[in-house]
Design a protein around this motif. Structure first.
Motif, PDB file in Angstrom:
ATOM      1  N   GLU A   1     -30.914 -58.379 -24.509  1.00  0.00           N
ATOM      2  CA  GLU A   1     -32.169 -57.662 -24.272  1.00  0.00           C
ATOM      3  C   GLU A   1     -33.026 -57.582 -25.527  1.00  0.00           C
ATOM      4  N   GLU A   2     -32.416 -57.576 -26.684  1.00  0.00           N
ATOM      5  CA  GLU A   2     -33.156 -57.463 -27.933  1.00  0.00           C
ATOM      6  C   GLU A   2     -33.471 -58.863 -28.449  1.00  0.00           C
ATOM      7  N   ASN A   3     -34.744 -59.260 -28.312  1.00  0.00           N
ATOM      8  CA  ASN A   3     -35.166 -60.591 -28.726  1.00  0.00           C
ATOM      9  C   ASN A   3     -35.497 -60.611 -30.211  1.00  0.00           C
ATOM     10  N   PRO A   4     -35.323 -61.744 -30.868  1.00  0.00           N
ATOM     11  CA  PRO A   4     -35.746 -61.863 -32.264  1.00  0.00           C
ATOM     12  C   PRO A   4     -37.265 -61.833 -32.367  1.00  0.00           C
ATOM     13  N   TRP A   5     -37.782 -61.551 -33.574  1.00  0.00           N
ATOM     14  CA  TRP A   5     -39.230 -61.361 -33.733  1.00  0.00           C
ATOM     15  C   TRP A   5     -40.046 -62.608 -33.389  1.00  0.00           C
TER      16      TRP A   5
ATOM     17  N   GLN B   1     -39.521 -64.672 -30.953  1.00  0.00           N
ATOM     18  CA  GLN B   1     -39.617 -64.679 -29.496  1.00  0.00           C
ATOM     19  C   GLN B   1     -40.542 -63.578 -29.006  1.00  0.00           C
ATOM     20  N   GLN B   2     -40.514 -62.420 -29.648  1.00  0.00           N
ATOM     21  CA  GLN B   2     -41.420 -61.341 -29.279  1.00  0.00           C
ATOM     22  C   GLN B   2     -42.870 -61.740 -29.547  1.00  0.00           C
TER      23      GLN B   2
ATOM     24  N   LEU C   1     -50.774 -60.780 -29.561  1.00  0.00           N
ATOM     25  CA  LEU C   1     -50.145 -60.743 -30.875  1.00  0.00           C
ATOM     26  C   LEU C   1     -50.102 -62.139 -31.479  1.00  0.00           C
ATOM     27  N   LEU C   2     -49.871 -63.142 -30.653  1.00  0.00           N
ATOM     28  CA  LEU C   2     -49.883 -64.524 -31.113  1.00  0.00           C
ATOM     29  C   LEU C   2     -51.284 -64.931 -31.557  1.00  0.00           C
ATOM     30  N   ALA C   3     -52.308 -64.525 -30.807  1.00  0.00           N
ATOM     31  CA  ALA C   3     -53.688 -64.832 -31.187  1.00  0.00           C
ATOM     32  C   ALA C   3     -54.059 -64.135 -32.492  1.00  0.00           C
TER      33      ALA C   3
END
Length: 51
Positions: free
Chosen positions: A10-14, A16-17, A24-26
């Motif tokens: 459930e806890e994705n690495p940064w 992947q987030q 956030l990607l933009a």
């Protein structure tokens, strides 16, 4: 043991987030280009001869 595997998935690495959130990607892309142009501009100004 099954609870441990569920908690780790459930806890994705940064990275992947970052890829999961489009805004956030933009923002990361805009920040990258702004910083690269600022650094490029500073290097360009510093390479101009003084005379």
């Amino acid at each position: 043991m099954a609870a441990d595997t569920n908690a780790s998935t459930e806890e994705n690495p940064w990275p992947q987030q970052l890829l999961d959130r489009i805004w956030l990607l933009a923002l990361a892309a805009i920040l990258y280009w702004v910083l690269s142009y600022i650094v490029w501009g500073i290097v360009d100004i510093l390479t101009v001869p003084l005379g």
